[in-house]
Enzyme design. Structure first.
Site, PDB file in Angstrom:
ATOM      1  N   GLY A   1       9.394   8.657  13.265  1.00 39.62           N
ATOM      2  CA  GLY A   1      10.402   7.601  13.126  1.00 39.62           C
ATOM      3  C   GLY A   1      11.815   8.116  12.890  1.00 39.62           C
ATOM      4  N   ILE A   2      12.497   7.487  11.953  1.00 37.28           N
ATOM      5  CA  ILE A   2      13.905   7.790  11.672  1.00 37.28           C
ATOM      6  C   ILE A   2      14.061   9.220  11.148  1.00 37.28           C
ATOM      7  CG2 ILE A   2      15.818   7.188  10.135  1.00 37.28           C
ATOM      8  CD1 ILE A   2      14.762   4.225  10.331  1.00 37.28           C
TER       9      ILE A   2
ATOM     10  N   ASP B   1       3.282  15.302  -1.291  1.00 39.10           N
ATOM     11  CA  ASP B   1       3.372  13.863  -1.563  1.00 39.10           C
ATOM     12  C   ASP B   1       4.503  13.661  -2.559  1.00 39.10           C
ATOM     13  OD1 ASP B   1       3.189  11.282  -2.406  1.00 39.10           O
ATOM     14  OD2 ASP B   1       1.038  11.336  -2.858  1.00 39.10           O
TER      15      ASP B   1
ATOM     16  N   LEU C   1       4.836 -12.226  -3.913  1.00 40.86           N
ATOM     17  CA  LEU C   1       4.798 -11.808  -5.315  1.00 40.86           C
ATOM     18  C   LEU C   1       3.570 -12.359  -6.031  1.00 40.86           C
ATOM     19  CD1 LEU C   1       6.215 -10.341  -7.637  1.00 40.86           C
ATOM     20  CD2 LEU C   1       7.454 -12.445  -8.123  1.00 40.86           C
TER      21      LEU C   1
ATOM     22  N   TYR D   1       9.507  -3.875  -2.020  1.00 38.76           N
ATOM     23  CA  TYR D   1      10.329  -3.087  -1.081  1.00 38.76           C
ATOM     24  C   TYR D   1      11.819  -3.446  -1.236  1.00 38.76           C
ATOM     25  CZ  TYR D   1      11.746  -1.182   3.512  1.00 38.76           C
ATOM     26  OH  TYR D   1      12.354  -0.488   4.531  1.00 38.76           O
TER      27      TYR D   1
ATOM     28  N   THR E   1      10.063   1.549  15.200  1.00 36.61           N
ATOM     29  CA  THR E   1       9.294   2.687  14.662  1.00 36.61           C
ATOM     30  C   THR E   1       7.883   2.216  14.305  1.00 36.61           C
ATOM     31  OG1 THR E   1       9.795   2.276  12.333  1.00 36.61           O
ATOM     32  CG2 THR E   1      11.382   3.630  13.544  1.00 36.61           C
TER      33      THR E   1
HETATM   34  P1  NAD Z   1       7.923   5.567   9.171  1.00 36.70           P
HETATM   35  O1  NAD Z   1       6.799   4.879   8.497  1.00 36.70           O
HETATM   36  O2  NAD Z   1       7.921   5.709  10.648  1.00 36.70           O
HETATM   37  O3  NAD Z   1       8.158   7.017   8.531  1.00 36.70           O
HETATM   38  C1  NAD Z   1       8.207   7.218   7.133  1.00 36.70           C
HETATM   39  C2  NAD Z   1       7.808   8.644   6.856  1.00 36.70           C
HETATM   40  O4  NAD Z   1       7.790   8.823   5.434  1.00 36.70           O
HETATM   41  C3  NAD Z   1       6.399   8.942   7.370  1.00 36.70           C
HETATM   42  O5  NAD Z   1       6.402  10.135   8.148  1.00 36.70           O
HETATM   43  C4  NAD Z   1       5.577   9.080   6.106  1.00 36.70           C
HETATM   44  O6  NAD Z   1       4.482   9.974   6.221  1.00 36.70           O
HETATM   45  C5  NAD Z   1       6.630   9.571   5.113  1.00 36.70           C
HETATM   46  N1  NAD Z   1       6.190   9.309   3.747  1.00 36.70           N
HETATM   47  C6  NAD Z   1       5.705   8.148   3.259  1.00 36.70           C
HETATM   48  N2  NAD Z   1       5.312   8.327   1.986  1.00 36.70           N
HETATM   49  C7  NAD Z   1       5.568   9.622   1.661  1.00 36.70           C
HETATM   50  C8  NAD Z   1       5.358  10.392   0.500  1.00 36.70           C
HETATM   51  N3  NAD Z   1       4.789   9.874  -0.610  1.00 36.70           N
HETATM   52  N4  NAD Z   1       5.718  11.689   0.506  1.00 36.70           N
HETATM   53  C9  NAD Z   1       6.255  12.255   1.622  1.00 36.70           C
HETATM   54  N5  NAD Z   1       6.474  11.562   2.751  1.00 36.70           N
HETATM   55  C10 NAD Z   1       6.127  10.252   2.776  1.00 36.70           C
HETATM   56  O7  NAD Z   1       9.243   4.822   8.675  1.00 36.70           O
HETATM   57  P2  NAD Z   1      10.642   4.618   9.402  1.00 36.70           P
HETATM   58  O8  NAD Z   1      10.616   3.327  10.073  1.00 36.70           O
HETATM   59  O9  NAD Z   1      11.039   5.829  10.144  1.00 36.70           O
HETATM   60  O10 NAD Z   1      11.569   4.439   8.111  1.00 36.70           O
HETATM   61  C11 NAD Z   1      12.282   5.503   7.498  1.00 36.70           C
HETATM   62  C12 NAD Z   1      13.100   4.931   6.346  1.00 36.70           C
HETATM   63  O11 NAD Z   1      13.962   3.901   6.823  1.00 36.70           O
HETATM   64  C13 NAD Z   1      12.236   4.291   5.253  1.00 36.70           C
HETATM   65  O12 NAD Z   1      12.797   4.571   3.991  1.00 36.70           O
HETATM   66  C14 NAD Z   1      12.330   2.814   5.572  1.00 36.70           C
HETATM   67  O13 NAD Z   1      12.134   2.028   4.423  1.00 36.70           O
HETATM   68  C15 NAD Z   1      13.738   2.706   6.093  1.00 36.70           C
HETATM   69  N6  NAD Z   1      13.920   1.544   6.983  1.00 36.70           N
HETATM   70  C16 NAD Z   1      13.260   1.438   8.186  1.00 36.70           C
HETATM   71  C17 NAD Z   1      13.479   0.305   8.974  1.00 36.70           C
HETATM   72  C18 NAD Z   1      12.811   0.116  10.319  1.00 36.70           C
HETATM   73  O14 NAD Z   1      13.056  -0.907  10.955  1.00 36.70           O
HETATM   74  N7  NAD Z   1      12.000   1.030  10.796  1.00 36.70           N
HETATM   75  C19 NAD Z   1      14.325  -0.701   8.538  1.00 36.70           C
HETATM   76  C20 NAD Z   1      14.963  -0.559   7.322  1.00 36.70           C
HETATM   77  C21 NAD Z   1      14.761   0.565   6.553  1.00 36.70           C
END
Ligand code: NAD
Length: 444
Positions: free
Chosen positions: A216-217, A259, A294, A350, A385
């Site tokens: 993802g991001i 983790d 909630l 969240y 993502t």
């Molecule tokens: P994703 O789920 O594709 O990737 C998140 C990554 O974080 C994963 O590779 C996962 O393994 C890792 N991760 C999770 N828990 C972990 C832990 N305990 N220790 C180490 N690594 C851990 O998510 P994404 O969509 O790429 O989002 C990335 C960030 O952007 C997040 O913080 C998310 O909240 C934020 N975000 C995403 C969106 C969206 O639309 N995708 C929107 C708003 C905010």
């Protein structure tokens, strides 16, 4: 993930069908996602206007030239730069209306509008008129979004308009790098002298740490920072070792599987950074959702989201601060969310964590400024993502369309905004939130 409507309406007959059915007709956005170049505006048709003033700020003109912008004579305009720092009375706002309207007819599909305003008002009337510019930009962004175009504003603090500083803003907001950023207003501060203003091209910070880098991001961010010459330490959970290894092989970075919610995670990160000589760009990207209303949410669902999205960041930063591992001039970026701004049903856990990060960056900015470092939050909207793939179909479709550009963003769009904030030249931005959401209606 495929956006079928976006593909469908690229055909003339698809557009006709969509129009007949009253469906949105998103434009495929022009994007630029390679390493920063010396002259980002070279080859773009750029027009600078200055309603309310005799001429655009000399520092703006110098920054335009430095970024390679030539004058645009009569034809389509890809980047319109509006110096509205002189819009300090109602007559000047009239000039803003007239001159922007005139230029707008020339704005290309996927064009960029960047409006400069000022925070230095002599009295309440000036303050009102300067603030009017922000509403103007946000409304304009909603109008031009259907053509894949964007509008954003910078509010210049007194003395903040020096050429190198404005160059950093122009090369992001006036180019295809900011494809999914619209309707945003950023304060552009005076450089505080904590770290020297870098020249173009950017002097790449040496080491970046990106959490949640396996996909993802996070993966897009690691790739983008590596393009700028950073050595990237990619962090993710042990279960994600395989994609993490493939990524680090691709970009020549290093990896750490841990983790982040575990007890010793901050120590492991600190040990790795001691070996690398500290960190210059710290991206707190890892995040999880455990959605439930909630009334039905379990304590475990609450706790796990708090642990990854908030406590882990606080613990890592406390340890890095204690060990002096954030290098002078460092850039820290926290991934918030528009859920942290607008709130989202089923996401009290969240939204609370993502809102916490907005408060966190605002409060932490002054202590980092002493070392020429900055901290900001990025609030993505709907990004295509794994996280959004898990949404129910109708919720996903609403998330994609409820924004000015009528489509979702890509991980690379967010990575590009992170690269902007991570650049040495972005020191004028700190303690703020930059939304990468296509001007989502949520929290607008
Ligand atoms: P994703 O789920 O594709 O990737 C998140 C990554 O974080 C994963 O590779 C996962 O393994 C890792 N991760 C999770 N828990 C972990 C832990 N305990 N220790 C180490 N690594 C851990 O998510 P994404 O969509 O790429 O989002 C990335 C960030 O952007 C997040 O913080 C998310 O909240 C934020 N975000 C995403 C969106 C969206 O639309 N995708 C929107 C708003 C905010």
């Amino acid at each position: 993930m495929t956006d079928r409507l976006l593909s469908f309406v690229q055909h003339p007959w698809g557009r006709r069908v969509a129009r007949a059915l009253g469906l949105p007709q998103p434009v495929r956005l022009p994007r630029r996602q390679d390493a920063w170049s010396d002259k980002e505006l070279a080859g773009r048709a750029v027009l600078a206007i200055a309603p309310g003033s005799a001429a655009p700020l000399p520092s703006l003109l110098a920054a335009l030239v430095a970024q390679g912008a030539g004058a645009s004579a009569g034809g389509p305009v890809q980047s319109l730069v509006v110096d509205a720092t002189g819009c300090r009375d109602v007559a000047a706002l009239r000039a803003l209306f007239e001159q922007t309207q005139l230029s707008l007819s020339r704005l290309a599909v996927g064009g960029r509008v960047l409006v400069l305003s000022s925070s230095a008002a002599a009295d309440a009337t000036e303050a009102a008129c300067l603030h009017a510019v922000q509403g103007f930009v946000r409304a304009l962004a909603k109008e031009i979004g259907r053509r894949g175009a964007t509008a954003n504003a910078l509010v210049l603090q007194e003395g903040a308009a020096s050429p190198p500083a404005l160059e950093a803003a122009l090369r992001f907001f006036s180019t295809d790098r900011s494809a999914y950023v619209s309707g945003q207003v950023l304060a552009w501060r005076k450089e505080d002298g904590g770290a020297p203003a870098a020249t173009t091209p950017p002097v790449a910070p040496r080491v970046a740490l990106v959490t949640g880098a396996a996909g993802g991001i996070g993966a897009a961010t690691a790739r983008r920072l590596a393009l700028d010459g950073l050595r990237v330490l990619c962090v993710d959970v042990p279960a994600a070792r395989q994609p993490l290894e493939a990524l680090t092989r691709e970009i020549g970075g290093s990896l750490l599987t841990v983790d982040l919610a575990g007890a010793g995670a901050a120590d492991e990160l600190a040990d790795a950074l001691h070996r690398l000589g500290g960190v210059d760009v710290l991206v707190h990207n890892a995040g999880i959702t455990r959605d439930r209303t909630l009334a039905r949410m379990s304590a475990a669902e609450w706790d796990s989201v708090m642990a990854v999205n908030l406590s882990a960041i606080l613990a890592v930063d406390a340890r890095l601060d204690a060990d002096g591992l954030l290098n002078a001039g460092a850039r820290e970026i926290c991934l918030s969310s528009i859920s942290g701004i607008a709130g989202n049903a089923g996401q009290t856990n969240y939204s609370a964590t993502k809102s916490a990060l907005i408060g966190y960056v605002a409060a932490r900015a002054s202590s980092l400024a002493e070392r020429g470092a900055t901290i900001n939050a990025i609030a993505p909207g709907f990004i295509e993502t794994a996280m959004t793939r898990r949404m129910p179909l109708m919720v996903r479709e609403a998330g994609r369309r409820l924004n000015a550009l009528k489509q979702g963003g890509t991980p690379a769009d967010v990575a590009e905004a992170i690269a902007f904030l991570a650049a040495p030249q972005s020191q004028p931005v700190t303690g703020q939130v930059l939304r990468v959401c296509g001007q989502s209606l949520l929290g607008a």
